[in-house]
Motif scaffolding. Structure first.
Motif: not given
Length: 255
Positions: A110, A114-115, A159
């Motif tokens: 991580q 958000w990614k 993802y």
């Protein structure tokens, strides 16, 4: 220096010798420290480098965690029409898989809330059941229901999103991705069928909470979508998409 020369001129020979001896002793003590300083300085620099290396490694590892969960398998039944030249007519066919338990190993990386990415390996054992219409061919061959035992192995990458907030004390997560779902008939209960890999797509939702600075608990729900396995046999081929639901509960280690 002029003041020192004046003092030496006023002093006697013995006094001058004492002053010179005192100066030599002081310079000698400084010279004696040079080897020590030359040895200590590289050691101090090396200590700084070795101290910085774990810091960099720790910074990288702080983005990773590895987890193991227990999962349950629940697969949707599918039905279709088989077009076979071995029988005098097409026939309807129903395929179902037994509910089972397995294990899921996950590595997550991580970069920001958000990614992120996750890598999954799942393993379980199931029984594929095939139910037909009990048709018979012109030569009297009987096509009745039968079963095949197989192991199911998942290899997926997805993802990952972990919003930077908590819900009831748990940090939520959402993941979606794709990979391969491999079915491998067992040696004794596989009916002599051949292994088969299916492309699969999945999504996963859940929550996790740290119980120590390094260990946490995780609970979630996953679904995998893929074509029902026919193990390369025309008489099992219905080309229908099914899905497997997998509730999961487990632990993870955060580096």
């Amino acid at each position: 220096m002029p003041l020192l020369s004046s003092k030496l001129n006023r002093a006697g020979a013995s006094t001058r010798r004492e002053v010179l001896q005192l100066m030599l002793k002081r310079y000698a003590s400084l010279l004696a420290l040079l080897p020590v300083l030359s040895a200590v300085t590289p050691m101090a620099l090396h200590a700084q480098d070795t101290a910085a290396a774990p810091t960099r490694a720790r910074r990288v590892l702080s983005h990773f965690d590895i987890g193991v969960s227990g999962i349950a398998f629940f697969t949707k039944d599918v039905s279709g029409t088989v077009a076979s030249s071995s029988f005098g007519q097409n026939y309807n066919f129903t395929q179902s898989a037994s509910s089972a338990a397995g294990v899921l190993a996950t590595i997550r990386a991580q970069k920001s809330p958000w990614k992120g990415l996750e890598f999954n390996y799942g393993y379980g054992r199931t029984t594929e059941s095939y139910t037909c219409c009990n048709v018979s061919s012109n030569n009297g061959t009987y096509l009745g229901p039968f079963q095949s035992q197989a192991t199911a192995s998942e290899y997926t990458i997805g993802y990952l999103v972990r919003p930077d907030r908590k819900i009831f004390g748990f940090q939520p997560y959402v993941a979606a991705g794709a990979g391969v779902y491999e079915f491998k008939p067992t040696k004794n209960g596989g009916q002599g069928l051949q292994p088969q890999a299916r492309a699969t797509y999945y999504y996963s939702v859940g929550g996790e909470s740290m119980i120590t600075p390094s260990f946490g608990i995780r609970a979630g729900f996953r679904q995998l979508y893929y074509k029902a396995p026919d193990f390369g046999q025309n008489y099992l081929k219905i080309t229908k998409t099914t899905f497997t639901s997998e509730p999961q509960v487990g632990i993870f280690y955060h580096f």
